[in-house]
Each structure stands twice: as structure tokens, then as C-alpha cells.
Enzyme design. Sequence first.
Site, mmCIF file in Angstrom:
data_model
loop_
_atom_site.group_PDB
_atom_site.id
_atom_site.type_symbol
_atom_site.label_atom_id
_atom_site.label_comp_id
_atom_site.label_asym_id
_atom_site.label_seq_id
_atom_site.Cartn_x
_atom_site.Cartn_y
_atom_site.Cartn_z
ATOM 1 N N LYS A 277 0.814 -1.216 0.000
ATOM 2 C CA LYS A 277 0.000 0.000 0.000
ATOM 3 C C LYS A 277 0.851 1.272 0.000
ATOM 4 C CE LYS A 277 -4.353 -1.965 1.267
ATOM 5 N NZ LYS A 277 -5.514 -2.025 2.159
ATOM 6 N N ARG B 250 -3.299 -10.588 4.651
ATOM 7 C CA ARG B 250 -3.699 -10.581 3.236
ATOM 8 C C ARG B 250 -2.569 -9.947 2.429
ATOM 9 N NH1 ARG B 250 -6.396 -7.099 -0.356
ATOM 10 N NH2 ARG B 250 -7.853 -8.163 -1.775
#
Length: 331
Positions: free
Chosen positions: A276, A311
Site C-alpha cells: 500500500k 492478506r
Amino acid sequence: MRYYRPIPMMDAARPEGARQLAGGWCWFDRVEVLERGQAPRVVPLSEVPDDQITAMTAPRADIADLTMRTPQIMGILNVTPDSFSDGGKFDTASAALAQGQAMMADGATIIDIGGESTRPGAAEVEVNEEAARVAPSVEALSAHTVVSIDTRKALVAQKAADLGAAILNDVSAMEFDPEMVNVAANTGLPICLMHSQGTPETMQKDPSYTDVLLDIYDYLEARIQVAEAAGIPRSRIITDPGIGFGKTQAHNLALLRRISLFHTLGCPILLGASRKRFIGEISGAQDAAQRVAGSVSVVLDGIRHGVQIVRVHDTLPTKQALSLMMAINEE
């Protein structure tokens, strides 16, 4: 209102009187007390209410027959043309199947399949198109592993469940499509409830909170109560604070530093921070594909806080790092 955050440790030799966190691999003998507008303070377990201790220590139920007593790796499979890191790489049935099989071989125990990008600024995908995108991969991979369907839409979730998906993963915590509550209740599948401020189109436009940690805790508690009212027990609920979904870099770091607070909700925690933007901002890796080391670092820190599911895009480096971390901390 007081919030109680267990302060986890992974030392092989646990201190006398320490309690096991969520039936897993971490221990704690102190708790941080948080109150809005007050400085945090650390107290011994003797000063923590019994119901809070129970919520922190109770072993979590298996999710789709996977134990929550050891960390589980959820591999990300985006069958989309426009996801932020790998859009277009796996949007054919053959490429998606090959990637899913590769992640399984690398150590993923869950494959999370999504047909709609939720990157900042992404537009909504028409429901039938999304369902058509995910169907081949869900059907093919669910015969070999646990498949999670990453969708905000009840119709997509139901079709995926019919094809063998074993977990529902809703980034809107069942708010985008209220019918998702009924799908989760009627199928009996576990569901991950994630926090997001706004929609993908708007979520990174000046997100703000009174207290990001406590605001998200309250939100997830409220969504759990909605689920329970519909007949979905906490034993079938996973919580996700939604790293990167309507959060600044400061918000993400605040959540990561105290993510163990969410154990007090009594559900497994999912951490999804892979590749991210904030990792790139801090590390200088502007290309998402170059954020592997930073992503693994965040995973390891989450595991030190007792997070049960991670994840990730990069399953092999994550599996290697986790295997070493767990071995080092075993006596």
C-alpha cells in the site's frame, strides 16, 4: 468509555501470570487502558474487567476449517484490469488459475478473489460484470483450497458461495449492499467486516477522525452487532481495520501500533497492508511491486500483535518470514 488493549509478547518463556492472547501464539500480562481525551495508561490484569479478559483470551473459532491458533496467509488474486498493484495481470481465467495455484504452492491457505478494484479513485463495476469476472477462478480454485470472495455486492457473494467460496470479504462491512447481511446469514459462511471511510472513489479525499483507533473500534463493534442481530454469530466474523481505506499515513501507523486493541472484539483480525501507498511513502519505493520488503515488515509486526490472517500479494516471502519468526519464538 474505557477501551482495553492487550500488550502482546511472543517470548518463548512467558512471565508468570501471563495469559494467552486469543488462544494463539502471543501472551500478555499487562493491558493498556484507552479513553477519549485521556493519556493511555498501563495496568496489570487484576485491574481489567473479567468480561474484557475473556474477550481477549478466548480461543477463536476455526474459519472455514482453518485454525486461528496459527497465522494464516490470504493470497490476493485480483481478476481486474485496474487494481493498483497487479491490475490486468490475472484478468483471464488461465492466468488467474495459474496465479492462484502458485500462491497455494508458496504457502497461502486462503485465496481472496476480487473482481472490482477498490484502489483509491476506482469506479464501481456493474454487478453482473463483476460476477462474471470472478466465477471461473472461484469455481476452479475452490476445489483445491479455501476461497474468499472479495466483494461489496450480495449478488456476487451469493454466486461465489454457490460456486464454492468459503469466506465472504466485504470492504464495506455490509453497508454498501444491505442484502449482504442476508447472504452471510443464509449461507452460514464466515464474513470479514472491514472499516472504510467513504467509497473507493472518495475515501482518500481528506479522511479525518476524532480518534482513528477508537472510532474504528466503535464502528466495527456496531457492525458486529448488526451481524449478530441478523443471526451471524461472532464465531463467524473476522474484523479488519481497513489499512489504507480512507486513512492517511498517520492514521495507518496509529492503527498498526495498537492493532491488538481489536482482539477485545472477540473475533479474528485480518491485516491487509500489502504494497500500500504508505509503505512507499515511508520507504521511498514508489513502484508498488518494489514494496515487498516493507509489506513483509508490516506483516511481521502484525503477527507480533497476534493478528490471525494476513492478506498479501507476495506469498512466498511472507511464508518464509513467518516460518522463521515462529521458529525463533518457539522454545
